[in-house]
Write a protein that holds these residues in place. Structure first.
Motif, PDB file in Angstrom:
ATOM      1  N   UNK A 225       0.868  -1.120   0.035  1.00  0.00           N
ATOM      2  CA  UNK A 225       0.083   0.059  -0.021  1.00  0.00           C
ATOM      3  C   UNK A 225       0.839   1.424  -0.003  1.00  0.00           C
ATOM      4  N   UNK A 226       2.131   1.232  -0.183  1.00  0.00           N
ATOM      5  CA  UNK A 226       2.863   2.494  -0.199  1.00  0.00           C
ATOM      6  C   UNK A 226       3.382   2.759  -1.444  1.00  0.00           C
ATOM      7  N   UNK A 227       3.084   2.085  -2.547  1.00  0.00           N
ATOM      8  CA  UNK A 227       3.389   2.672  -3.703  1.00  0.00           C
ATOM      9  C   UNK A 227       2.453   2.272  -4.756  1.00  0.00           C
ATOM     10  N   UNK A 228       2.270   3.271  -5.910  1.00  0.00           N
ATOM     11  CA  UNK A 228       1.365   3.038  -6.729  1.00  0.00           C
ATOM     12  C   UNK A 228       1.761   3.257  -8.154  1.00  0.00           C
TER      13      UNK A 228
ATOM     14  N   UNK B   8       2.721  -4.483 -22.864  1.00  0.00           N
ATOM     15  CA  UNK B   8       3.384  -5.231 -22.016  1.00  0.00           C
ATOM     16  C   UNK B   8       4.393  -4.653 -21.533  1.00  0.00           C
ATOM     17  N   UNK B   9       5.199  -3.613 -22.076  1.00  0.00           N
ATOM     18  CA  UNK B   9       6.321  -2.776 -21.785  1.00  0.00           C
ATOM     19  C   UNK B   9       5.898  -1.914 -20.539  1.00  0.00           C
ATOM     20  N   UNK B  10       4.788  -1.405 -20.614  1.00  0.00           N
ATOM     21  CA  UNK B  10       4.254  -0.690 -19.459  1.00  0.00           C
ATOM     22  C   UNK B  10       3.960  -1.461 -18.136  1.00  0.00           C
ATOM     23  N   UNK B  11       3.373  -2.739 -18.416  1.00  0.00           N
ATOM     24  CA  UNK B  11       3.311  -3.721 -17.473  1.00  0.00           C
ATOM     25  C   UNK B  11       4.391  -4.144 -16.790  1.00  0.00           C
ATOM     26  N   UNK B  12       5.679  -4.271 -17.599  1.00  0.00           N
ATOM     27  CA  UNK B  12       6.905  -4.455 -16.910  1.00  0.00           C
ATOM     28  C   UNK B  12       7.396  -3.323 -16.241  1.00  0.00           C
ATOM     29  N   UNK B  13       7.450  -1.986 -16.499  1.00  0.00           N
ATOM     30  CA  UNK B  13       7.915  -0.962 -15.894  1.00  0.00           C
ATOM     31  C   UNK B  13       7.085  -0.896 -14.615  1.00  0.00           C
ATOM     32  N   UNK B  14       5.666  -0.932 -14.445  1.00  0.00           N
ATOM     33  CA  UNK B  14       4.831  -1.134 -13.049  1.00  0.00           C
ATOM     34  C   UNK B  14       5.449  -2.065 -12.365  1.00  0.00           C
ATOM     35  N   UNK B  15       5.611  -3.204 -12.914  1.00  0.00           N
ATOM     36  CA  UNK B  15       6.080  -4.336 -11.924  1.00  0.00           C
ATOM     37  C   UNK B  15       7.391  -3.984 -11.246  1.00  0.00           C
ATOM     38  N   UNK B  16       8.367  -3.467 -12.222  1.00  0.00           N
ATOM     39  CA  UNK B  16       9.760  -3.169 -11.672  1.00  0.00           C
ATOM     40  C   UNK B  16       9.418  -2.131 -10.504  1.00  0.00           C
ATOM     41  N   UNK B  17       8.791  -1.143 -10.694  1.00  0.00           N
ATOM     42  CA  UNK B  17       8.565  -0.012  -9.600  1.00  0.00           C
ATOM     43  C   UNK B  17       8.140  -0.640  -8.607  1.00  0.00           C
ATOM     44  N   UNK B  18       7.035  -1.442  -8.653  1.00  0.00           N
ATOM     45  CA  UNK B  18       6.129  -1.631  -7.454  1.00  0.00           C
ATOM     46  C   UNK B  18       7.009  -2.673  -6.826  1.00  0.00           C
ATOM     47  N   UNK B  19       7.776  -3.446  -7.143  1.00  0.00           N
ATOM     48  CA  UNK B  19       8.658  -4.373  -6.589  1.00  0.00           C
ATOM     49  C   UNK B  19       9.911  -3.818  -5.785  1.00  0.00           C
ATOM     50  N   UNK B  20      10.002  -2.554  -6.136  1.00  0.00           N
ATOM     51  CA  UNK B  20      11.012  -1.716  -5.366  1.00  0.00           C
ATOM     52  C   UNK B  20      12.406  -1.821  -5.916  1.00  0.00           C
TER      53      UNK B  20
END
Length: 67
Positions: free
Chosen positions: A20-23, A55-67
């Motif tokens: 809940x600390x990142x979006x 797909x590239x946006x999903x990958x960027x999102x996952x990288x950011x959310x995983x820290x």
């Protein structure tokens, strides 16, 4: 964008980290979507990238959310 859900308040397609600390939010732009990110310990929203490729946006999102 299958991994993003529509937020009732902002109208943006958003995804929150499990803690809940990142979006991240994907907003339509002239050239596809802009991806924005925020985390509680920073004072600003940052632009993570732009793309027409979901797909590239999903990958960027996952990288950011995983820290």
């Amino acid at each position: 964008m299958k991994g993003f859900s529509l937020n009732d308040h902002s109208g943006r397609q958003e995804r929150w980290a499990s803690d809940g600390h990142r979006w991240v939010a994907a907003e339509p732009s002239r050239n596809g979507f802009d991806l924005w990110g925020y985390q509680d310990d920073t004072a600003e929203v940052i632009h993570l990238g732009s793309s027409t490729n979901h797909e590239s946006l999903e990958k960027l999102a996952e990288q950011f959310l995983s820290g």
